[in-house]
Design an enzyme around this catalytic site. Structure first.
Site, PDB file in Angstrom:
ATOM      1  CG  ASP A   1      -2.041  -1.005   1.127  1.00 45.99           C
ATOM      2  OD1 ASP A   1      -2.215  -1.600   0.045  1.00 45.99           O
ATOM      3  OD2 ASP A   1      -2.744  -1.215   2.136  1.00 45.99           O
TER       4      ASP A   1
ATOM      5  CE  LYS B   1       6.702  13.886 -13.810  1.00 44.91           C
ATOM      6  NZ  LYS B   1       7.161  12.651 -13.114  1.00 44.91           N
TER       7      LYS B   1
ATOM      8  CE1 TYR C   1       3.261  15.640 -15.242  1.00 37.28           C
ATOM      9  CE2 TYR C   1       4.375  16.536 -17.182  1.00 37.28           C
ATOM     10  CZ  TYR C   1       4.104  15.470 -16.334  1.00 37.28           C
ATOM     11  OH  TYR C   1       4.682  14.240 -16.569  1.00 37.28           O
TER      12      TYR C   1
END
Length: 248
Positions: free
Chosen positions: A61, A158, A154
């Site tokens: 998990d 990154k 985004y």
């Protein structure tokens, strides 16, 4: 028995890289760290990886947004396994217009792609330094090399992740641990399904092949396709006024 840890167990690129690693280390245990789902989590991926040569496939998990759990997760994995490779493949693309107009959307993007990725990197580096071996493969993006208006939140997320892992490799020199940053362009996976087609889109196996070549050559960064390497170097030299005029 060695183990391969994939953080982002449903990542199409990540799974392709693990398959490529198994072609050289058949019989390894594969650990899929991913968000739990009610329905048989990871079953398709498990069958796929066993067919590629994994001796065992375990699902762990993992929630990228649960920052407080990351150190414990990594410590637990390394307490039970000798991890030869850790593939950092989790991330979100998000809605690019919402990302710069809605606070929650921007925070989620940066939390998953930057903050979580950096924290995981620190935990992996500490654990691999203790075992004096290991390779970290960090999936970045050309979007972070020179950020464009069309996906700048985004791209910014990154860029932070990319800079961290690139310099993590420098910091780890002489420890027996290596870092490879992989910078693909658009990859035909579920992340971009339904989006407008993009030039130079590649398939996940192509990213995996380039990753394997990069590992074998001892590189610290690779681009997919390879022409993006010199292409992005030239892009970095373009004046901002000219960069803004390019199609977004």
């Amino acid at each position: 028995m060695s183990a391969i840890l994939l953080l982002g167990g449903r990542s199409g690129i990540g799974l392709a890289i693990v398959e490529a690693l198994l072609s050289e280390t058949s019989g390894a245990t594969v650990l899929l760290a991913q968000r739990p789902r009610p329905e048989a989590p990871g079953s398709d991926a498990e069958e796929r990886l066993r067919a590629a040569g994994a001796a065992e496939v375990e699902v762990v998990d993992f929630d990228a947004t649960a920052l407080e759990t990351h150190a414990t997760l990594v410590e637990g994995v390394f307490a039970e396994h000798q991890v030869s490779h850790a593939v950092v493949a989790f991330g979100v693309l998000g809605n690019q217009e919402e990302a710069w107009t809605e606070v929650a959307a921007a925070q989620r993007l940066l939390t998953v792609n930057s903050t979580a990725a950096v924290g995981i990197g620190v935990a992996l580096a500490n654990a691999m330094r203790r075992q004096a071996s290991g390779k970290i493969i960090a999936l970045s993006s050309v979007a972070g090399v020179r950020v464009r208006r069309s996906n700048f939140v985004y791209g910014a997320s990154k860029a932070a992740m990319d800079a961290f892992y690139l310099n993590l490799g420098v910091a780890l020199e002489g420890t027996g641990v290596r870092v490879l940053v992989v910078r693909p362009g658009a990859v035909a996976t579920g992340m971009i399904a339904g989006n407008k087609p993009v030039a130079f889109t590649v398939e996940a196996p192509q990213v995996a092949e380039t990753t394997m070549r990069g590992l074998a050559a001892g590189k610290d960064v690779v681009h997919v396709p390879s022409l993006f390497g010199p292409g992005m170097a030239l892009a970095a030299l373009l004046p901002r006024a000219l960069w803004r005029r390019l199609p977004v």
